[in-house]
Design an enzyme around this catalytic site. Structure first.
Site, PDB file in Angstrom:
ATOM      1  N   CYS A 152       0.683  -1.175   0.062  1.00 21.05           N
ATOM      2  CA  CYS A 152       0.237  -0.061   0.029  1.00 21.05           C
ATOM      3  C   CYS A 152       0.755   1.226  -0.069  1.00 21.05           C
ATOM      4  O   CYS A 152       0.351   2.393  -0.053  1.00 21.05           O
ATOM      5  CB  CYS A 152      -1.008   0.013   1.119  1.00 21.05           C
ATOM      6  SG  CYS A 152      -0.294   0.058   2.652  1.00 21.05           S
ATOM      7  N   HIS A 194      10.724 -10.395   5.054  1.00 27.44           N
ATOM      8  CA  HIS A 194       9.745  -9.559   4.128  1.00 27.44           C
ATOM      9  C   HIS A 194       8.431  -8.968   5.020  1.00 27.44           C
ATOM     10  O   HIS A 194       7.512  -9.728   5.308  1.00 27.44           O
ATOM     11  CB  HIS A 194       9.227 -10.290   2.906  1.00 27.44           C
ATOM     12  CG  HIS A 194      10.305 -10.766   1.925  1.00 27.44           C
ATOM     13  ND1 HIS A 194      10.455 -12.270   1.657  1.00 27.44           N
ATOM     14  CD2 HIS A 194      11.255 -10.224   1.480  1.00 27.44           C
ATOM     15  CE1 HIS A 194      11.348 -12.130   0.874  1.00 27.44           C
ATOM     16  NE2 HIS A 194      11.868 -11.272   0.663  1.00 27.44           N
ATOM     17  N   CYS A 241      -2.551  -4.856   5.237  1.00 29.32           N
ATOM     18  CA  CYS A 241      -2.185  -5.617   4.066  1.00 29.32           C
ATOM     19  C   CYS A 241      -1.946  -6.942   4.104  1.00 29.32           C
ATOM     20  O   CYS A 241      -2.764  -7.827   3.400  1.00 29.32           O
ATOM     21  CB  CYS A 241      -0.932  -4.898   3.223  1.00 29.32           C
ATOM     22  SG  CYS A 241      -1.277  -3.096   2.643  1.00 29.32           S
ATOM     23  N   CYS A 261     -23.690 -34.212   4.064  1.00 34.78           N
ATOM     24  CA  CYS A 261     -23.154 -34.838   5.316  1.00 34.78           C
ATOM     25  C   CYS A 261     -21.521 -34.481   5.482  1.00 34.78           C
ATOM     26  O   CYS A 261     -21.009 -34.263   4.397  1.00 34.78           O
ATOM     27  CB  CYS A 261     -23.181 -36.109   4.797  1.00 34.78           C
ATOM     28  SG  CYS A 261     -22.610 -37.353   6.160  1.00 34.78           S
ATOM     29  N   CYS A 285     -49.976 -62.747 -26.390  1.00 34.77           N
ATOM     30  CA  CYS A 285     -50.856 -61.998 -27.282  1.00 34.77           C
ATOM     31  C   CYS A 285     -50.424 -60.800 -27.807  1.00 34.77           C
ATOM     32  O   CYS A 285     -51.111 -60.063 -28.587  1.00 34.77           O
ATOM     33  CB  CYS A 285     -52.258 -61.700 -26.173  1.00 34.77           C
ATOM     34  SG  CYS A 285     -51.914 -60.649 -25.156  1.00 34.77           S
ATOM     35  N   CYS A 311     -41.375 -56.144  -8.753  1.00 32.72           N
ATOM     36  CA  CYS A 311     -41.765 -57.787  -8.863  1.00 32.72           C
ATOM     37  C   CYS A 311     -41.505 -58.103 -10.308  1.00 32.72           C
ATOM     38  O   CYS A 311     -41.940 -57.277 -11.211  1.00 32.72           O
ATOM     39  CB  CYS A 311     -42.835 -58.314  -8.084  1.00 32.72           C
ATOM     40  SG  CYS A 311     -43.198 -60.032  -8.445  1.00 32.72           S
TER      41      CYS A 311
END
Length: 493
Positions: A120, A136, A142, A211, A283, A293
């Site tokens: 800055c 550093h 900042c 979860c 048929c 089922c």
């Protein structure tokens, strides 16, 4: 199947954990197809991280913050870290972004004279600043903004580096806690937990939506050809710890991946085979399946047949039952390439048809829960049975769904098996379970006769027990075959 638990695990085993649904004790005799596992929450995971970092710190003679950074660099592989560190500590520390000089430990302090923040450009005297051991220095505001963006915007936590250009020193957890607000630090810890789970092969997130539990299972990846590590989360979700997919007992993970890939590749065939309607073979009336089922009765001609193979239903409760087997004899006539391709397609369709049918039936049987609730209420009204006493219907439906899913994956497994005596025995067990499942499914879909409720209850209890035993027999024998390497496959794994 016994895979040992690491010594580290003793640190975070509690009485509550021992009572957990996923922990087997001496009171339960474990089946051959079951594996040991433990369900963990966020607190358990953090405890695991801290304990492992403390152990490594004690061994290497460094701080816990530094050992945690090193462990994350090595993806929590403690053994590899210690081995590499002993060979060359300076190299390991440099690559991991760690400086162990305690005389330059990071702390918030007034900026020295002549300081100007490189971010800055603020050079106000007495400005609060902080520097890692790399020296550093930046102003606190900042630094805080930098860490917040890394955590909140980038979702970073494992390796947040110093803001200085080309500096690889990692910001330790204590520094992050000192600088950022509580909400940001909470997210930072959550991200660390997620990376820890993702980096640990013994841990896997429960796949259920929303979860937050983790399941720990010590089955190594190398054992997945002989073990199907099915686990159950505390939320009730059952899944494979090896691949993270749904429970696919008794099919091993590699075959599951091959099968799913094949089904996806043959999409047009799959679309055709998944059609919801078939014709009556007598048929030719169109019939839609609306229940789990497989016993079909044509409303027009009253012909009874099997939905899967379209054969007479009268043969499906006798020794003539052969619906689950593929007729390999047809391959003898497949002399040219076109005939062989057609025969291979027919073989695939045989197994896929039954696989997809059990998958569809399982979904329909799950919908049976709603109808079962109404049947249970009806039984209470028309008999002296209490709500607890009619729960046998719910248990039967749950067992039916479980067995459908097992049968579904037996066909994926059988597709890849080489034809021999062991395969014949597997298909015998598969047939017995399938016959028992169909008998129970048909019984559960019948309307309730108020005059025979006691007989119905006893019949359902007997068939549910028999179905459970047949499933146990199939899974036990398949698991032993995997351990003994009895199964021979048509593909190379």
């Amino acid at each position: 199947m016994d895979f040992g638990v690491d010594d580290d695990d003793e640190v975070y085993t509690s009485e509550a954990d021992e009572a957990d649904v996923g922990t087997f004790t001496a009171e339960k005799t474990r089946s051959d197809y079951e594996v040991d596992f433990r369900v963990l929450d966020a607190h358990d995971i953090r405890t695991m991280q801290h304990d492992r970092a403390r152990q490594v710190a004690d061994i290497l003679g460094i701080s816990t913050e530094h050992s945690a950074i090193l462990l994350r660099y090595f993806k929590w592989n403690k053994e590899e870290l210690i081995e590499r560190y002993m060979d060359g500590p300076e190299t390991v520390l440099q690559k991991a972004g760690v400086i162990t000089d305690d005389s330059t430990a990071p702390r918030v302090m007034p900026a020295p004279a002549g300081f100007c923040c490189d971010i800055c450009c603020d050079d106000e005297p007495g400005l609060e600043s902080l520097a890692l051991r790399c020296a550093h220095r930046f102003c606190r505001s900042c630094y805080e903004d930098y860490l917040r963006k890394k955590v909140v915007n980038d979702g970073e936590s494992r390796r947040i580096q110093c803001p200085a250009t080309h500096c690889s020193v990692i910001v330790d957890e204590r520094t992050v806690e000192r600088l950022v607000p509580a909400a940001v630090y909470t997210r930072y810890q959550m991200l660390l937990t997620r990376t820890f789970v993702d980096d640990s092969p013994q841990l896997r997130w429960c796949p259920a939506p929303s979860c937050e539990y983790v399941v720990k299972c010590d089955v190594p990846q190398a054992a997945l050809r002989t073990v199907v590590p099915t686990v159950q989360c505390r939320c009730g979700t059952t899944f494979c710890h090896g691949c993270g997919l749904e429970d696919h007992l008794p099919c091993i993970c590699e075959l599951v991946k091959l099968w799913l890939r094949k089904c996806a590749d043959d999409s047009e065939t799959s679309n055709w085979i998944q059609a919801n309607t078939k014709e009556c073979i007598k048929c030719h009336s169109t019939i839609e399946k609306n229940g789990g089922c497989n016993h079909m009765t044509c409303r027009k001609c009253h012909h009874e047949f099997c939905w899967v193979c379209l054969g007479p239903w009268s043969e499906h409760g006798t020794n003539w039952y052969n619906c689950n087997r593929f007729d390999e004899s047809s391959s003898k006539d497949a002399r040219d390439s076109q005939a062989r391709s057609r025969q291979q397609l027919e073989r695939y369709l045989h197994y896929y048809n039954r696989y997809a049918n059990h998958d569809q039936s399982a979904r329909l049987d799950k919908e049976l829960h709603t109808r079962t609730e109404k049947k249970m209420e009806e039984m209470q009204r028309t008999s002296s049975l209490s709500w607890i006493e009619v729960q046998f219907l719910r248990v039967a439906v749950d067992k039916l769904y479980e067995c459908r899913m097992t049968l579904k994956w037996t066909y994926a497994f059988a597709y890849y098996l080489t034809r021999d005596n062991q395969t014949a025995l597997f298909e015998d067990n598969q047939r017995d379970l399938e016959m028992a499942v169909e008998a129970l499914s048909e019984l559960l879909e019948k309307p309730i006769d108020p005059t025979h409720i006691k007989e119905l209850k006893q019949d359902v209890l007997n068939k549910t027990s028999y179905v459970a035993k047949r499933r146990e027999t199939l899974l036990e024998d398949t698991a032993r075959g995997l351990m003994e390497e009895r199964w021979k496959y048509q593909v190379t794994l």
